[in-house]
Motif scaffolding. Structure first.
Motif, PDB file in Angstrom:
ATOM      1  N   LYS A   1      33.795  34.991  33.518  1.00 37.23           N
ATOM      2  CA  LYS A   1      34.945  34.079  33.662  1.00 37.23           C
ATOM      3  C   LYS A   1      34.516  32.741  34.253  1.00 37.23           C
ATOM      4  O   LYS A   1      34.929  31.691  33.782  1.00 37.23           O
ATOM      5  CB  LYS A   1      36.031  34.711  34.536  1.00 37.23           C
ATOM      6  CG  LYS A   1      36.811  35.789  33.843  1.00 37.23           C
ATOM      7  CD  LYS A   1      37.915  36.316  34.735  1.00 37.23           C
ATOM      8  CE  LYS A   1      38.699  37.400  34.029  1.00 37.23           C
ATOM      9  NZ  LYS A   1      39.788  37.916  34.847  1.00 37.23           N
TER      10      LYS A   1
ATOM     11  N   ARG B   1      42.012  27.787  39.637  1.00 34.60           N
ATOM     12  CA  ARG B   1      41.221  27.206  38.544  1.00 34.60           C
ATOM     13  C   ARG B   1      42.110  26.746  37.394  1.00 34.60           C
ATOM     14  O   ARG B   1      41.872  25.680  36.808  1.00 34.60           O
ATOM     15  CB  ARG B   1      40.198  28.219  38.023  1.00 34.60           C
ATOM     16  CG  ARG B   1      39.044  28.448  38.962  1.00 34.60           C
ATOM     17  CD  ARG B   1      38.127  29.533  38.438  1.00 34.60           C
ATOM     18  NE  ARG B   1      37.060  29.827  39.377  1.00 34.60           N
ATOM     19  CZ  ARG B   1      36.448  30.993  39.455  1.00 34.60           C
ATOM     20  NH1 ARG B   1      36.793  32.001  38.650  1.00 34.60           N
ATOM     21  NH2 ARG B   1      35.483  31.182  40.328  1.00 34.60           N
ATOM     22  N   ASN B   2      43.115  27.548  37.059  1.00 27.51           N
ATOM     23  CA  ASN B   2      44.019  27.167  35.970  1.00 27.51           C
ATOM     24  C   ASN B   2      44.797  25.903  36.304  1.00 27.51           C
ATOM     25  O   ASN B   2      44.986  25.039  35.441  1.00 27.51           O
ATOM     26  CB  ASN B   2      44.975  28.314  35.630  1.00 27.51           C
ATOM     27  CG  ASN B   2      44.281  29.442  34.910  1.00 27.51           C
ATOM     28  OD1 ASN B   2      43.256  29.258  34.266  1.00 27.51           O
ATOM     29  ND2 ASN B   2      44.829  30.634  35.036  1.00 27.51           N
TER      30      ASN B   2
ATOM     31  N   THR C   1      41.728  32.495  40.212  1.00 23.39           N
ATOM     32  CA  THR C   1      42.050  32.230  38.810  1.00 23.39           C
ATOM     33  C   THR C   1      43.231  31.274  38.706  1.00 23.39           C
ATOM     34  O   THR C   1      43.221  30.350  37.892  1.00 23.39           O
ATOM     35  CB  THR C   1      42.347  33.548  38.062  1.00 23.39           C
ATOM     36  OG1 THR C   1      41.203  34.392  38.181  1.00 23.39           O
ATOM     37  CG2 THR C   1      42.653  33.305  36.600  1.00 23.39           C
ATOM     38  N   GLU C   2      44.225  31.481  39.541  1.00 20.47           N
ATOM     39  CA  GLU C   2      45.392  30.585  39.546  1.00 20.47           C
ATOM     40  C   GLU C   2      44.983  29.172  39.940  1.00 20.47           C
ATOM     41  O   GLU C   2      45.403  28.189  39.320  1.00 20.47           O
ATOM     42  CB  GLU C   2      46.454  31.117  40.500  1.00 20.47           C
ATOM     43  CG  GLU C   2      47.706  30.262  40.555  1.00 20.47           C
ATOM     44  CD  GLU C   2      48.753  30.775  41.528  1.00 20.47           C
ATOM     45  OE1 GLU C   2      49.773  30.084  41.673  1.00 20.47           O
ATOM     46  OE2 GLU C   2      48.560  31.846  42.131  1.00 20.47           O
TER      47      GLU C   2
END
Length: 156
Positions: A139, A24-25, A21-22
């Motif tokens: 997600k 991707r952000n 997630t990090e």
């Protein structure tokens, strides 16, 4: 003593672990500025991307972005070639992985024509269009749809 060794090992493992997630952000805004590119690169470099195609492809993407900010021509070429190699190896390992196809599409659609790295744009674009609704992770589906809505490849 054993407890101290175990505690230090846990700290080391947690300090070097980066979640997807990090990554991707950071990817979303990596191309906006040199600082964002550097942060994205540093984060992907910290990951244990060997034998993890998605993380490897993100690191490859970071390398191609670093090429655009490199001062010397040979550095630009080296960064880009290394990045392209990581992306292609990841796709060879998992050719039906939609996230890998998205990463390659994002790099190819923004790479200078002189790199001659643009041959899979239509194939990857069609792959994303035909498979985005099949993604089971909400997600990831939202992430890829977000990419498709802002990508210059889909807005032409």
């Amino acid at each position: 003593m054993k407890l101290l060794v175990l505690f230090m090992g846990l700290i080391f493992v947690n300090a070097s672990s980066v979640n997807i997630t990090e990554v991707r952000n950071l990817y979303r805004h990596a191309k906006d500025t040199k600082e964002n590119t550097d942060k994205f690169f540093e984060t992907t470099q910290k990951t244990n991307y060997q034998n993890k195609p998605v993380l490897s492809a993100y690191h490859g993407c970071a390398l191609t972005l670093k090429a655009s900010y490199a001062d010397k021509k040979m550095s630009k070429i080296s960064f880009f070639r290394k990045g392209k190699k990581l992306i292609e190896a990841a796709i060879e390992a998992e050719p039906n992985n939609i996230e890998l196809r998205m990463i390659r599409l994002s790099v190819q659609s923004s790479a200078p024509k002189i790199t001659r790295y643009y041959k899979n744009i239509e194939d990857d674009k069609n792959f994303l269009t035909n498979n985005v609704e099949k993604i089971s992770s909400p997600k990831l589906k939202e992430f890829i749809k977000g990419f498709m809505s802002t990508s210059q490849a889909f807005n032409k």
